[in-house]
Write a protein that holds these residues in place. Sequence first.
Motif, PDB file in Angstrom:
ATOM      1  N   CYS A   5       8.612  33.855  28.126  1.00 46.30           N
ATOM      2  CA  CYS A   5       9.250  33.396  29.375  1.00 46.30           C
ATOM      3  C   CYS A   5      10.422  32.478  29.079  1.00 46.30           C
ATOM      4  N   ILE A   6      10.222  31.513  28.194  1.00 43.61           N
ATOM      5  CA  ILE A   6      11.298  30.577  27.854  1.00 43.61           C
ATOM      6  C   ILE A   6      12.457  31.311  27.183  1.00 43.61           C
ATOM      7  N   LEU A   7      12.147  32.209  26.276  1.00 44.80           N
ATOM      8  CA  LEU A   7      13.192  32.920  25.542  1.00 44.80           C
ATOM      9  C   LEU A   7      13.995  33.844  26.457  1.00 44.80           C
ATOM     10  N   ARG A   8      13.318  34.477  27.403  1.00 44.91           N
ATOM     11  CA  ARG A   8      14.052  35.333  28.349  1.00 44.91           C
ATOM     12  C   ARG A   8      14.977  34.500  29.225  1.00 44.91           C
ATOM     13  N   LEU A   9      14.502  33.341  29.644  1.00 45.31           N
ATOM     14  CA  LEU A   9      15.286  32.491  30.536  1.00 45.31           C
ATOM     15  C   LEU A   9      16.582  32.040  29.870  1.00 45.31           C
ATOM     16  N   TYR A  10      16.540  31.831  28.563  1.00 46.15           N
ATOM     17  CA  TYR A  10      17.723  31.330  27.852  1.00 46.15           C
ATOM     18  C   TYR A  10      18.306  32.360  26.893  1.00 46.15           C
ATOM     19  N   SER A  11      18.072  33.627  27.159  1.00 47.53           N
ATOM     20  CA  SER A  11      18.588  34.674  26.274  1.00 47.53           C
ATOM     21  C   SER A  11      20.121  34.663  26.217  1.00 47.53           C
ATOM     22  N   TRP A  12      20.772  34.238  27.296  1.00 49.51           N
ATOM     23  CA  TRP A  12      22.239  34.177  27.321  1.00 49.51           C
ATOM     24  C   TRP A  12      22.776  33.219  26.261  1.00 49.51           C
ATOM     25  N   LEU A  13      21.995  32.206  25.939  1.00 47.22           N
ATOM     26  CA  LEU A  13      22.392  31.235  24.920  1.00 47.22           C
ATOM     27  C   LEU A  13      21.923  31.671  23.535  1.00 47.22           C
ATOM     28  N   ILE A  14      20.698  32.152  23.464  1.00 47.58           N
ATOM     29  CA  ILE A  14      20.121  32.545  22.181  1.00 47.58           C
ATOM     30  C   ILE A  14      20.885  33.708  21.563  1.00 47.58           C
ATOM     31  N   ASP A  15      21.305  34.658  22.374  1.00 47.64           N
ATOM     32  CA  ASP A  15      21.938  35.876  21.866  1.00 47.64           C
ATOM     33  C   ASP A  15      23.438  35.729  21.631  1.00 47.64           C
ATOM     34  N   ALA A  16      23.979  34.544  21.870  1.00 48.41           N
ATOM     35  CA  ALA A  16      25.416  34.328  21.647  1.00 48.41           C
ATOM     36  C   ALA A  16      25.715  34.231  20.160  1.00 48.41           C
ATOM     37  N   TYR A  17      26.845  34.816  19.750  1.00 49.68           N
ATOM     38  CA  TYR A  17      27.319  34.683  18.378  1.00 49.68           C
ATOM     39  C   TYR A  17      28.155  33.410  18.280  1.00 49.68           C
ATOM     40  N   ILE A  18      27.816  32.538  17.349  1.00 48.49           N
ATOM     41  CA  ILE A  18      28.585  31.311  17.210  1.00 48.49           C
ATOM     42  C   ILE A  18      30.006  31.596  16.779  1.00 48.49           C
ATOM     43  N   LEU A  19      30.225  32.723  16.081  1.00 50.05           N
ATOM     44  CA  LEU A  19      31.597  33.042  15.663  1.00 50.05           C
ATOM     45  C   LEU A  19      32.453  33.511  16.839  1.00 50.05           C
ATOM     46  N   ASP A  20      31.827  33.789  17.985  1.00 49.66           N
ATOM     47  CA  ASP A  20      32.567  34.147  19.198  1.00 49.66           C
ATOM     48  C   ASP A  20      32.847  32.932  20.071  1.00 49.66           C
ATOM     49  N   PHE A  21      32.686  31.735  19.520  1.00 49.16           N
ATOM     50  CA  PHE A  21      32.798  30.525  20.323  1.00 49.16           C
ATOM     51  C   PHE A  21      34.135  30.452  21.057  1.00 49.16           C
ATOM     52  N   PHE A  22      35.215  30.740  20.354  1.00 49.08           N
ATOM     53  CA  PHE A  22      36.544  30.682  20.988  1.00 49.08           C
ATOM     54  C   PHE A  22      36.927  32.013  21.611  1.00 49.08           C
ATOM     55  N   VAL A  23      36.515  33.096  20.998  1.00 48.59           N
ATOM     56  CA  VAL A  23      36.851  34.424  21.511  1.00 48.59           C
ATOM     57  C   VAL A  23      36.313  34.616  22.918  1.00 48.59           C
ATOM     58  N   GLU A  24      35.089  34.144  23.167  1.00 48.81           N
ATOM     59  CA  GLU A  24      34.464  34.329  24.475  1.00 48.81           C
ATOM     60  C   GLU A  24      34.342  33.031  25.260  1.00 48.81           C
ATOM     61  N   ASP A  25      34.973  31.965  24.764  1.00 47.94           N
ATOM     62  CA  ASP A  25      34.966  30.669  25.444  1.00 47.94           C
ATOM     63  C   ASP A  25      33.536  30.261  25.812  1.00 47.94           C
ATOM     64  N   LEU A  26      32.668  30.208  24.781  1.00 49.75           N
ATOM     65  CA  LEU A  26      31.244  29.970  25.003  1.00 49.75           C
ATOM     66  C   LEU A  26      30.958  28.580  25.555  1.00 49.75           C
ATOM     67  N   TRP A  27      31.807  27.625  25.248  1.00 46.48           N
ATOM     68  CA  TRP A  27      31.566  26.260  25.719  1.00 46.48           C
ATOM     69  C   TRP A  27      31.488  26.207  27.237  1.00 46.48           C
ATOM     70  N   LYS A  28      32.332  26.965  27.914  1.00 50.42           N
ATOM     71  CA  LYS A  28      32.364  26.933  29.373  1.00 50.42           C
ATOM     72  C   LYS A  28      31.191  27.671  30.001  1.00 50.42           C
ATOM     73  N   LYS A  29      30.407  28.375  29.188  1.00 54.79           N
ATOM     74  CA  LYS A  29      29.228  29.054  29.720  1.00 54.79           C
ATOM     75  C   LYS A  29      28.038  28.105  29.848  1.00 54.79           C
ATOM     76  N   LEU A  30      28.154  26.928  29.248  1.00 56.42           N
ATOM     77  CA  LEU A  30      27.097  25.939  29.379  1.00 56.42           C
ATOM     78  C   LEU A  30      27.196  25.251  30.733  1.00 56.42           C
ATOM     79  N   PRO A  31      26.080  24.788  31.286  1.00 58.87           N
ATOM     80  CA  PRO A  31      26.144  24.000  32.525  1.00 58.87           C
ATOM     81  C   PRO A  31      27.045  22.774  32.326  1.00 58.87           C
ATOM     82  N   ARG A  32      27.744  22.392  33.375  1.00 58.62           N
ATOM     83  CA  ARG A  32      28.700  21.279  33.266  1.00 58.62           C
ATOM     84  C   ARG A  32      28.010  20.005  32.780  1.00 58.62           C
ATOM     85  N   SER A  33      26.816  19.713  33.289  1.00 59.62           N
ATOM     86  CA  SER A  33      26.121  18.489  32.877  1.00 59.62           C
ATOM     87  C   SER A  33      25.808  18.504  31.378  1.00 59.62           C
ATOM     88  N   TRP A  34      25.510  19.687  30.827  1.00 60.90           N
ATOM     89  CA  TRP A  34      25.256  19.793  29.392  1.00 60.90           C
ATOM     90  C   TRP A  34      26.523  19.490  28.602  1.00 60.90           C
TER      91      TRP A  34
END
Length: 511
Positions: A33-62
């Motif tokens: 259940c926990i892993l499914r809920l956060y699969s959008w974060l778990i399955d992200a490639y860190i090397l795509d950080f700038f390519v896909e602008d991963l920082w902005k996918k996090l909640p603003r408070s985070w």
Amino acid sequence: MNNCAFQRFSKEMDMILQSANEELSVSIRKCSCILRLYSWLIDAYILDFFVEDLWKKLPRSWRETMAGADFSEVGMWLSLSQAPRYRSPWPLSLQALRVAVQSACLPRSSGGPAHPLLATHPTPATATPTAQVPPSDGSHECHTTAEVTLRCTHADALREGSGAKGLRRPFLKHVSPKKIHEIFKMADVVCQIAEETGVTCVVDVGSGIGHLARLLSFGHGLSVCCIEAQETLSCRARELDGEIKKFLSKIIPEERLKALPRPSHVTARVGPELEESDFIQMVSQSFQGSFHLAFGIVGLHPCGDLAPYLMQLFVSCSEARFLCIAGCCYMKLTPGIGFPLSSSGNDRDEVMQLSYEAREMACHAIEAYSRNLLHGNAASLKIHCYRATLESIILKNWPMFRRRGLKSIKYDENLQFPDYARKVLSAANLIPPEEDILSEETNECLRCWKQVVCFYSLRLMFAPLVETLILLDRCLFLSLKGVRCKVSPEFDPELSPRSHLLIASKNAEVV
């Protein structure tokens, strides 16, 4: 055991196993259940950080919290072994996430808080030792476990202080500190299970050059059959066997050394293509055809699908009395074959699924990463930002090379990004455009290295949870087959991130 007593025993075992299965299923569902809920974060490639602008996918408070926190706070939050301290309040969603992951994970060190499942799902009480093994001199006389123990009393010295130095030394040669820690810890566990199950034969699958096997045989007096797929490793193992026997001849009496069995080495690939009968024949020949063949199966970090296959082999072979393996290389598990194994994973409406990214992340060293953050070594983690920045350049110039495995470069304080980019790209026969390496856009990415580290830390928080799910699935598979088992954190995760041993045994009276 008479018929009535056996029926009572079987009924009690069925009730215990049913209760354990229910607890395992609940724990598995919680992890999933926990892993499914956060699969959008778990399955992200860190090397795509700038390519896909991963920082902005996090909640603003985070984002705001991570941007204002220092690395020691992030390190404490990431560490599951200590309570974090915050300079200013963190969002409840982040704090709740940490608590949820911590409560669902198996403990990663023996000194950590106990997981409720481990206390209620112990290994079975052992039967009276009955298994026997032919002596190493080739005769047909068999020795009981007690007799084998008597002829290798020096094994106790291996675990002592000053008296261990002479005896330990030959086992340390050609062995890294990490491997030394693993083989001594695992040998102690294996010997304890062997004694409890009355087994004196061990099959070490994926034995490599035999470090664990030599400790089990020369150090503890067990007969060991080493099965290794690469002949070059088996040949090297035989050479090291000769070296250690020569060394031991100088420090222990000759009659005691003769009593110690020498490992046998077989070159073979263990997998679904190997018939069970062929495996038994191979093992039986290695142990010189004992008519009372009984053995334990061990594997120190078997790779990928090998671990699940060893579990299946253990279940199907009546001669196999115990199993002791440490997991490794989860990203090489074949979906549907290596994971999930338990029927609950296949029968539920929502099938357990783990992406390659999740399984690969589960092999990362969360303790080492957290330690770097806590101790002010965060600059060494800039390498993640370097790689993500380089991916932007690669996508611009060579889109066909996106997410391509490239040469790893270790970060040091003198390594600047232009030098890093040239080294990595030249190894792939690519010429980096100087205008891209030195551009303001590139420099802007490099200035965001703290964001990359924080994003990576957020993903890494889930690594122990992914591993827990895999290990619990393996436990449930064995439990559904009528075998009681447990997962025990035997290794120091600071030295060996895959710190758990999966331990299972069968009652000799029931087999």
